[in-house]
Design a protein around this motif. Structure first.
Motif, PDB file in Angstrom:
ATOM      1  N   GLN A   1      -9.932  -6.897  -1.660  1.00  0.00           N
ATOM      2  CA  GLN A   1     -10.134  -8.211  -1.043  1.00  0.00           C
ATOM      3  C   GLN A   1     -10.623  -8.077   0.398  1.00  0.00           C
ATOM      4  O   GLN A   1     -11.483  -8.821   0.852  1.00  0.00           O
TER       5      GLN A   1
ATOM      6  N   SER B   1      -1.212  -3.860  -6.739  1.00  0.00           N
ATOM      7  CA  SER B   1      -1.537  -4.935  -5.814  1.00  0.00           C
ATOM      8  C   SER B   1      -2.106  -4.403  -4.507  1.00  0.00           C
ATOM      9  O   SER B   1      -2.959  -5.039  -3.899  1.00  0.00           O
ATOM     10  N   TYR B   2      -1.644  -3.242  -4.104  1.00  0.00           N
ATOM     11  CA  TYR B   2      -2.186  -2.678  -2.858  1.00  0.00           C
ATOM     12  C   TYR B   2      -3.687  -2.422  -2.999  1.00  0.00           C
ATOM     13  O   TYR B   2      -4.488  -2.731  -2.123  1.00  0.00           O
TER      14      TYR B   2
ATOM     15  N   LEU C   1      -5.164 -10.271   7.572  1.00  0.00           N
ATOM     16  CA  LEU C   1      -4.977  -9.700   6.232  1.00  0.00           C
ATOM     17  C   LEU C   1      -4.760  -8.194   6.331  1.00  0.00           C
ATOM     18  O   LEU C   1      -3.887  -7.630   5.680  1.00  0.00           O
TER      19      LEU C   1
ATOM     20  N   ILE D   1      -1.523  -6.212   4.976  1.00  0.00           N
ATOM     21  CA  ILE D   1      -1.661  -5.169   3.954  1.00  0.00           C
ATOM     22  C   ILE D   1      -1.016  -3.867   4.434  1.00  0.00           C
ATOM     23  O   ILE D   1      -0.301  -3.192   3.696  1.00  0.00           O
TER      24      ILE D   1
ATOM     25  N   LYS E   1      -5.684  -3.987  -5.022  1.00  0.00           N
ATOM     26  CA  LYS E   1      -6.357  -5.289  -5.020  1.00  0.00           C
ATOM     27  C   LYS E   1      -6.517  -5.823  -3.599  1.00  0.00           C
ATOM     28  O   LYS E   1      -7.539  -6.428  -3.259  1.00  0.00           O
ATOM     29  N   GLN E   2      -5.502  -5.593  -2.799  1.00  0.00           N
ATOM     30  CA  GLN E   2      -5.539  -6.083  -1.416  1.00  0.00           C
ATOM     31  C   GLN E   2      -6.683  -5.429  -0.647  1.00  0.00           C
ATOM     32  O   GLN E   2      -7.410  -6.080   0.097  1.00  0.00           O
TER      33      GLN E   2
ATOM     34  N   VAL F   1       1.531 -11.329   1.585  1.00  0.00           N
ATOM     35  CA  VAL F   1       0.175 -10.789   1.497  1.00  0.00           C
ATOM     36  C   VAL F   1      -0.666 -11.667   0.574  1.00  0.00           C
ATOM     37  O   VAL F   1      -1.807 -11.999   0.877  1.00  0.00           O
ATOM     38  N   GLY F   2      -0.046 -12.035  -0.570  1.00  0.00           N
ATOM     39  CA  GLY F   2      -0.764 -12.858  -1.545  1.00  0.00           C
ATOM     40  C   GLY F   2      -1.221 -14.169  -0.938  1.00  0.00           C
ATOM     41  O   GLY F   2      -2.349 -14.609  -1.151  1.00  0.00           O
TER      42      GLY F   2
ATOM     43  N   MET G   1      -4.056 -13.572   1.288  1.00  0.00           N
ATOM     44  CA  MET G   1      -5.255 -13.298   0.492  1.00  0.00           C
ATOM     45  C   MET G   1      -5.854 -14.590  -0.039  1.00  0.00           C
ATOM     46  O   MET G   1      -7.074 -14.798   0.002  1.00  0.00           O
TER      47      MET G   1
END
Lengths: 280, 92
Positions: free
Chosen positions: A40, A33-34, A126, A130, A36-37, A160-161, A164
């Motif tokens: 983004q 996920s990091y 964001l 993150i 992906k962050q 975070v999600g 995002m």
């Protein structure tokens, strides 16, 4: 936990949850996920760059239209002092259309600036989340068993999600708006290409298609007002056309003494095809 | 209670503020359902204004999720109509 029962918040929340559901399996949350962050975050930067590009294009059109307004106004004065009222009216009609377009562009530039600011703020939030997530993840991994860490990290990923997802929605809105602006900018470009804001010194013969369309486009009262004002300024109200025989067949600005009379600083290039005005 | 204004940020509000928030939201919805734009901007501004003045902004690096998410401040009457009434109730 307290929450709104209302329809609006329910709908918006459902939207955000849906975007979250689309995210990866919680089992992969730990490191994936990091990554992906960070991706983004790159997307947001690209989104901001797109907004800036669209804004720059509109600003360039603005300055080109501003030049047309000045030029057409000067030409209307020249034409009027040469007694060519029809030609002056044509120039004022073009000026009027250019001014209307200018006002529209101005509103849109402001709107894009607003979008740019919002996206920049969102990006900053964001980025902060993150970074906080990254730190927290490492701390949790070091302190808890794998299973426990999984749960705690998933909790931390929620914040975070959500950010995002929210940035995603903001980007979508910005893209929609930018698309609208592009359509508008294209329309102005088409008008330019069609010679709508072109120098009247380049008019060959009398009224053409563009002029007929312009008469429909422009608000006549504004043009007549401009004309009356200009006449009053120049004191040419009752003056007959210098060469009545020319009639509407061949309205041309005479470059000579006649046109320049009483118009100090009238631009020399009025008669020449200046630059690439409307040539595509 | 944590409230997010979409596109803007998160605020922490006391649980007691929930009733007033519900009232404000209902009045926005009823205007949208009425189909006339009159009063929409003011009612929506009042709702967001309540969150901003009663709430405390969350720090940017706070990782809590929100209990409530409100639409962005620049939502138009037409957008609100599509989103919050009739067919639009269930987002696609």
């Amino acid at each position: 936990m307290a929450g709104l029962t209302g329809r609006m918040s329910t709908v918006v929340k459902a939207k955000v949850s849906k975007l979250l559901d689309r995210a990866e399996d919680p089992a992969e949350t730990l490191d994936y996920s990091y990554q992906k962050q960070v991706e983004q975050l790159q997307n947001v930067k690209k989104g901001i760059a797109d907004v800036v590009t669209a804004k720059k294009r509109l600003q360039m059109q603005e300055s080109s239209l501003q030049q047309s307004v000045v030029k057409l106004d000067t030409q209307a004065r020249q034409a009027l002092s040469a007694g060519q009222e029809d030609l002056a009216r044509t120039a004022l009609e073009r000026k009027n259309v250019a001014q209307t377009e200018l006002q529209g562009l101005d509103t849109q530039v402001t709107e894009l600036e607003d979008q740019q600011q919002k996206l920049t703020d969102s990006e900053q939030k964001l980025r902060a989340k993150i970074e906080a997530f990254r730190t927290k993840k490492e701390v949790i991994k070091a302190q808890y068993s794998a299973a426990e860490a999984q749960v705690r990290i998933s909790e931390a990923a929620t914040g975070v999600g959500e950010q995002m997802a929210d940035v995603g929605l903001a980007m979508q809105r910005a893209v929609d708006k930018t698309e609208n602006m592009k359509a508008r900018a294209d329309a102005v470009s088409e008008l330019e290409a069609a010679g709508t804001f072109e120098d009247i010194g380049q008019l060959g013969s009398g009224e053409d298609d563009i002029d007929r369309q312009l008469k429909q486009l422009s608000s006549q009262p504004a043009v007549e007002d401009d004309l009356a004002k200009m006449k009053a300024e120049l004191g040419t109200g009752a003056r007959p056309p210098a060469h009545p025989s020319d009639g509407p067949a061949a309205p041309q600005i005479s470059p000579g003494a006649e046109a320049a009379e009483g118009v100090p600083g009238a631009p020399e290039e009025a008669q020449q095809p200046s630059g690439n005005g409307g040539q595509a | 209670m944590i409230v997010r204004i979409s596109g803007e940020g998160q605020y922490r509000l006391a649980d007691e503020d929930c009733d007033r928030l519900n009232e404000l939201e209902k009045s926005v919805i009823s205007i949208v359902e009425g189909g006339s734009e009159d009063g929409f901007a003011d009612a929506f501004r009042e709702l967001l204004g309540y969150v901003r003045t009663q709430g405390t902004p969350l720090a940017d690096d706070d990782l809590e999720g929100s209990d409530v998410i409100l639409p962005p401040s620049d939502i138009s009457f037409d957008e609100a109509g599509t989103e919050f009434t009739g067919e639009g109730l269930i987002p696609d």
